[in-house]
Write a protein that holds these residues in place. Structure first.
Motif: not given
Length: 336
Positions: A164-172, A197-199, A307-312, A317-320
């Motif tokens: 990936p171009s970036a480390d996997v994180s919510f920030a990225s 999402q941060q909330g 969990i739906p694959f698209s939320e993983s 949708r990762l926060a969802d």
């Protein structure tokens, strides 16, 4: 879990005296420039860069095509369905909150459209979640699209070869959403999504619904298990709910592991990714039929989270997904 960040700088603002740029400049060394289309719009040019490739825009695209569900949902979350000329390749159902807008967008193909089909949609921007979307049997290479005056963007997490171009994180994840929002001139929409999402993540961090639980994230597989590993969406979600991933020690977002390792770990809970190509129901049947796996504590107690694959996967949708896993873990705890 609080992620603090200022707005990340990804785009190069126009400098005083800079010559007018075409809608899309050559996105890699040696690519020819398109015909000059006049001065840039206010706030432009902006650059969209990922996986070693850059497209430059002098105005917001009007006919975007998304090549994967993750890309489609970023556009829908940013309320950009009116800028979409087509979409393709769903892994599972689009959430109800976006279903109406999704229904207004033409579906070009059940999977990837070929280059001819893509070009027939007359796109000025092609956005994909995975490098395979720009393969020779799919939409065609990004530099070839550039030669036709078509901008493109590949997810920060979809570069291929597990790079990936970036480390996997919510920030990225939010970085990627901001890139797309800036390309379309709507940065405030990305900021609102990040705040929301941060909330949600802060509330999960306070509740810790997964505290003390060992979790096996089961994506697919029969001879081996394709499991959530220590550097991807599943790990971010399990960290967000305070649970322990039994395969957190493995590199990458996903890894093939032996069933013997799963049996040895004997997890408290199993998270099941639900996708059109590997449903949660099919995986439950597999677990409950196999002589060794049906003896797992989680299987005997039916401690499943679906969990739906698209939320993983890293995306809008990762926060969802984290919220859903947290709610389901709370329900399982109440059931005893």
């Amino acid at each position: 879990m609080t992620v603090t960040s200022s707005r990340r700088t990804r785009f190069l603002p126009a400098l005083a005296g800079l010559a007018a740029l075409p809608l899309v400049l050559g996105a890699c060394a040696g690519a020819p420039e398109a015909e000059d289309k006049g001065p840039a719009a206010s706030g432009y040019p902006v650059e969209a860069s990922s996986c070693g490739f850059t497209s430059t825009f002098t105005a917001a695209p009007e006919r975007a095509v998304t090549m994967n569900q993750g890309a489609t949902e970023v556009m829908l979350a940013l309320d950009l369905s009116d800028r979409m000329a087509g979409t393709a390749y769903l892994d599972d159902a689009v959430p109800e909150k976006w279903a109406q807008d999704y229904g207004t967008v033409k579906v070009l193909s059940d999977e990837y459209p070929d280059n001819e089909t893509l070009l027939a949609a007359k796109p000025d921007f092609v956005y994909a979640s995975y490098a395979s979307a720009f393969g020779p049997e799919a939409g065609g290479a990004q530099d070839e699209l550039t030669k036709l005056g078509i901008g493109s963007f590949l997810s920060l997490f979809g570069c291929g070869e597990n790079k990936p171009s970036a480390d996997v994180s919510f920030a990225s994840v939010w970085d990627e959403i901001e890139i797309v929002a800036d390309v379309f001139g709507v940065p405030e929409r990305a900021d609102a999504l990040e705040k929301e999402q941060q909330g949600e993540l802060d509330r999960l961090a306070a509740a810790k619904p997964g505290a003390g639980l060992d979790v096996f994230w089961f994506d697919s597989g029969d001879k081996t298990a394709f499991a959530g590993a220590g550097e991807g969406g599943p790990q971010l979600i399990l960290d967000a709910v305070g649970a322990t991933n039994i395969f957190a020690d493995l590199d990458g977002g996903w890894a093939d592991v032996s069933w013997e390792r799963v049996v040895e770990a004997d997890p408290d809970v199993i998270v099941l990714a639900d996708a059109s190509w590997s449903t949660a129901a099919d995986k439950i049947k597999q677990l409950e039929k196999d002589p060794a796996l049906k003896g797992l504590r989680a299987v005997k107690a039916k401690k499943y989270v679906v969990i739906p694959f698209s939320e993983s996967t890293p995306g809008v949708r990762l926060a969802d997904g984290a919220v859903s896993v947290g709610e389901q873990l709370t329900d399982l705890a109440q059931q005893g």
